[in-house]
Design an enzyme around this catalytic site. Structure first.
Site, mmCIF file in Angstrom:
data_model
loop_
_atom_site.group_PDB
_atom_site.id
_atom_site.type_symbol
_atom_site.label_atom_id
_atom_site.label_comp_id
_atom_site.label_asym_id
_atom_site.label_seq_id
_atom_site.Cartn_x
_atom_site.Cartn_y
_atom_site.Cartn_z
ATOM 1 N N SER A 179 0.817 -1.218 0.000
ATOM 2 C CA SER A 179 0.000 0.000 0.000
ATOM 3 C C SER A 179 0.850 1.267 0.000
ATOM 4 C CB SER A 179 -0.919 0.003 1.226
ATOM 5 O OG SER A 179 -0.171 0.018 2.415
ATOM 6 N N LYS B 169 -6.619 2.860 8.839
ATOM 7 C CA LYS B 169 -5.749 3.911 8.322
ATOM 8 C C LYS B 169 -6.405 5.286 8.435
ATOM 9 C CE LYS B 169 -3.386 0.796 5.096
ATOM 10 N NZ LYS B 169 -3.137 0.452 3.684
#
Length: 818
Positions: A691, A734
């Site tokens: 990511s 996140k």
């Protein structure tokens, strides 16, 4: 008769006092009397210097006792002034650097002045004269003291025989008192008091009192030892006789004992409701037991096996509380938030109320530490009215811990599953399998594979433990497993469980949890009431923002507990009615300097510095990424302990930038004259995951074009060679991490838009989520540009294609500041 000390050495003519200048040796916890010959072991450097100086002079030294023996470097005021002037008879250096010295006390002396010498204590001392007269009273004291010390020497085996011989012919009462005091086991302060007592008759009388006291104590000790010895002899004799009696009784009545035990087992079998297989097994084992010798090892194994079968809850169960409103109230009372797990529990209770028998669900609560996974399982048991049992699987690597040991030796036992059900005493408890992701595998088997049968609703109705060797129905049990992450749980085991993610708590949720749960809990644990401590709202917010940065509330509870302990100390000192109102200004007083800064991102938009988002098993975290351009030959350096996936992401990001060189206004062969260094700080922490691609690509473009990146923008997503942004996992964690760090804008892959529903609405109000499909969109949003649309417009090269590209490096001070 009058006795006087000889005139002092070194005294000036005409000086009425016996003054002399000698080095002084401070002693720890020991007092030296005149006329005593004592060995001393000296290790302190200053003391060794004092001895060396004395050996070079007249070999005289003043021995004074420290007031506090724990002081390694005593000062002038920490040493008793009155001591003993002694002569050094022998000095020996030992291999370990210490010095053994043999000294003989000569006379009492008092320190009048410390001389200014740094290597050791040099003093000006005065010898003290002592006088005595022979009177009937002193003679009576002398004889009584000698007789008392003789008794002391007989009771105390540590006193040498030479001590009594040294007293023969001593007429001086002062010397007699000093000699006896030197052998008494009394405290150093008491000995110092005797040393400072100049009246010989009075000192001898005081010594006689100490001798009588010690004799009385030694006589009591002797009586206690004799009593204990007799008691031990009596106990040993009784033990021996009891063992003989027990052996005789076994020989005479062992058959009767076995008969009574078997009858008791038969009664338990008749009363116990078990499965048909278990009933047949236990009756067969009992039949074998009747034919065995009761003292044989096989009989012990059989008895233990029958006892285990009869102790298990085969049919015993608790009745579920099907009141949904009551269950919902209990869950809300124990936990704030966690809507999805609560909803799943209430669904289970609703179905249970409609269906007579349903298979127990297998729930897996996955989330960072401290979010309440285990305590939620306890609340589920309370809401359903079931017993609760917990088993920690962290570090389990033996398959027998799950399936049990086979009955091939005396110490064999069932597995932890069966043992826990015996403790639960019902066959339908809420069973919490904690840390299911922490199991490991070695030569003893794979416990995660053994759990497949336990956690499979299609198989666990007939779970077969190796020890029991009969099927046991686990389908009534409600299993709840907990884990910090899923990637370490084998895929077949994941397939058996229903995954429920607990991402963590927002700031508002933490505040409410602290007010409703943590503060009352810690006040009770520390003996405080509402009249002793009150937390303001801003105080709790200060703790959340400046002293914790976590997904859960475990550290928040620790900080609140720390404040409660300090307030408890104040209450204990000032009275039980003392009230402390904890405000935000008082929090640093109790917890110290804030650990984190709140509401502050980077000071300015930086070139080559981008904020990424990462998922960890402890929740979401920010991942700052730096890139610097250096003169070189096209080398890409990657540091920060990155895993293989992130290293490949960096290479893919560089390839994308090279493919876009012309549209970005870079020379076609720019990479041949430069080196790129990609660094992710906190290099001691391993980092990996798919990511970070767009984060690294943005960093590289910013460093090459010298265009800053917005400091309040974070991003997450993987990149392809053509610039496509791929979806990622852990979006909720996140985004919550970005919210904790006051990030205003977050770039996410467009394919992750479906996951926005899981993010709390209050976070979406303050964090702007920007979906992106391509790396071009990322650069237009993240870079500080006056006209974002002009970024990829073709720009004529400012230099010839073969010209050397010399990028401007960041100042070293800026690089280090990141």
């Amino acid at each position: 008769m009058i006795f006087r000390l000889p005139k002092s050495r070194g005294a000036a003519e005409g000086d009425k006092r016996n003054l002399l200048t000698v080095p002084m040796l401070p002693l720890r916890d020991i007092v030296i009397f005149p006329h005593m010959v004592v060995p001393l072991f000296i290790g302190r450097e200053r003391s060794i210097h004092a001895l060396e100086y004395a050996m070079g002079q007249e070999k005289f030294i003043l021995l004074c006792t420290q007031k506090d023996p724990r002081k390694d470097e005593p000062r002038e005021g920490e040493i008793h002034r009155l001591g003993t002037l002694a002569a050094i008879l022998q000095l020996l250096r030992l291999p370990d650097g210490t010095v053994k010295v043999l000294v003989e006390g000569k006379s009492r002396a008092i320190t009048r002045q410390f001389l200014p010498i740094s290597q050791f204590f040099q003093v000006e001392a005065e010898e003290l004269l002592e006088s005595w007269e022979v009177t009937p009273e002193t003679e009576a004291l002398r004889r009584t003291a000698i007789a008392g010390f003789e008794t002391y020497a007989k009771l105390n085996k540590k006193v040498p025989q030479e001590a009594m011989q040294s007293l023969v012919g001593v007429d001086d009462p002062g010397r007699l008192a000093d000699t006896i005091a030197g052998h008494l086991s009394i405290k150093a302060d008491e000995k110092q008091g005797l040393l400072e007592m100049l009246d010989a008759s009075r000192r001898l009388e005081q010594v006689l009192g100490y001798v009588n006291r010690e004799n009385e104590i030694l006589q009591i000790e002797s009586r206690i030892k004799n009593r204990v010895k007799k008691q031990m002899e009596k106990t040993q004799r009784e033990y021996y006789l009891n063992e003989q009696m027990r052996a005789i009784q076994k020989e005479m009545g062992e058959k009767e004992d076995l008969k009574g035990e078997i009858q008791e087992l038969e009664r338990r079998i008749r009363r116990k409701k078990m499965s048909a297989e278990a009933t047949g097994k236990v009756k067969h084992e009992l039949k074998k037991l009747k034919l065995m010798s009761p003292m044989s090892a096989e009989a012990t194994v059989s008895r233990n096996y029958i006892d285990w079968l009869l102790s298990l809850p085969w049919q015993e169960k608790t009745k579920d509380k099907h009141g949904l409103e009551e269950a919902e109230r209990i869950l809300a009372e124990d936990h704030y938030g966690l809507e999805k797990p609560k909803e799943r529990i209430l669904e289970h209770l609703a179905v249970q109320s409609l269906v007579k028998k349903m298979k127990g669900p297998i729930l897996c609560l996955v989330g960072p530490p401290g979010v309440g996974k285990t305590s939620l399982a306890k609340s589920v048991a309370r809401a359903m009215g079931r017993n609760f049992v917990r088993l920690s699987l962290g570090g389990v690597r033996d398959e027998a811990e799950i399936r049990g040991h086979r009955r091939t030796y005396i110490g064999a036992l069932p597995g932890k599953i069966i043992q826990s059900l015996k403790k639960a005493k019902t066959n339908n408890p809420v069973f919490c399998l904690d840390e299911v992701d922490k199991m490991s595998t070695d030569f003893r088997g794979d416990p995660s594979s053994a759990l497949l049968e336990v956690l499979d609703p299609e198989q666990n109705f007939a779970f077969n433990d190796h020890y029991l060797d009969v099927d046991y129905d686990l389908s009534e049990v409600m299993f709840i497993t907990t884990a910090n992450n899923l990637f370490s749980i084998p895929a077949p085991l994941q397939d058996r469980m229903e995954i429920i993610r607990l991402a963590g708590y927002t700031e508002v949720e933490k505040h409410l949890i602290a007010e409703q749960f943590l503060v009352p809990k810690q006040c009770l644990a520390n003996g405080l009431t509402k009249g002793n401590i009150q937390f303001s709202e801003n105080a709790i917010l200060t703790i959340i923002r400046q002293y914790t940065r976590e997904a859960g509330v475990r550290n928040l509870e620790r900080e609140i507990a720390s404040i409660c302990r300090k307030v408890a100390r104040e209450v204990a000192a000032k009275g039980k009615d003392h009230l402390v109102k904890v405000t935000s200004q008082m929090v640093p007083k109790y917890l110290g300097v804030p650990k984190y800064r709140f509401g502050r991102t980077e000071e300015a938009d930086e070139v080559g510095l981008t904020t990424g988002l990462a998922w960890t098993e402890f929740g979401g975290e920010l991942l700052h990424t730096e890139v610097v351009v250096l003169p070189g030959r096209g080398k890409l350096t990657i540091t920060g302990k990155l895993g293989e996936v992130m290293q490949e992401s960096a290479q893919a990001a560089l390839s994308y930038v090279r493919s876009k060189a012309e549209s970005l206004g870079l020379p076609p062969h720019f990479y041949r004259t430069i080196d790129l260094h990609v660094h992710v700080p906190e290099g001691a922490i391993p980092k990996d995951g798919p990511s970070a691609g767009i984060t690294i690509a943005t960093c590289i473009v910013s460093a090459l074009l010298k265009i800053p990146v917005h400091r309040d923008v974070a991003m997450t997503g993987e990149i392809t060679l053509r610039g496509r942004v791929l979806p990622i996992g852990g979006l909720k964690e996140k985004i919550m991490a970005a919210h904790r760090h006051q990030i205003k804008t977050v770039l996410i892959p467009r394919d992750n838009v479906k996951d926005i529903k899981e993010i709390p609405a209050r976070i979406l109000k303050v964090v702007d989520l920007v979906p992106v499909d391509h790396m071009d969109e990322v650069l237009k949003t993240a870079l500080v540009l006056d006209d974002p649309e002009s970024l990829f417009k073709p720009v004529p090269p400012l230099v010839a294609p073969d010209a050397v590209f010399a990028p401007v490096e960041l100042p070293a001070a800026e690089i280090q500041a990141h």
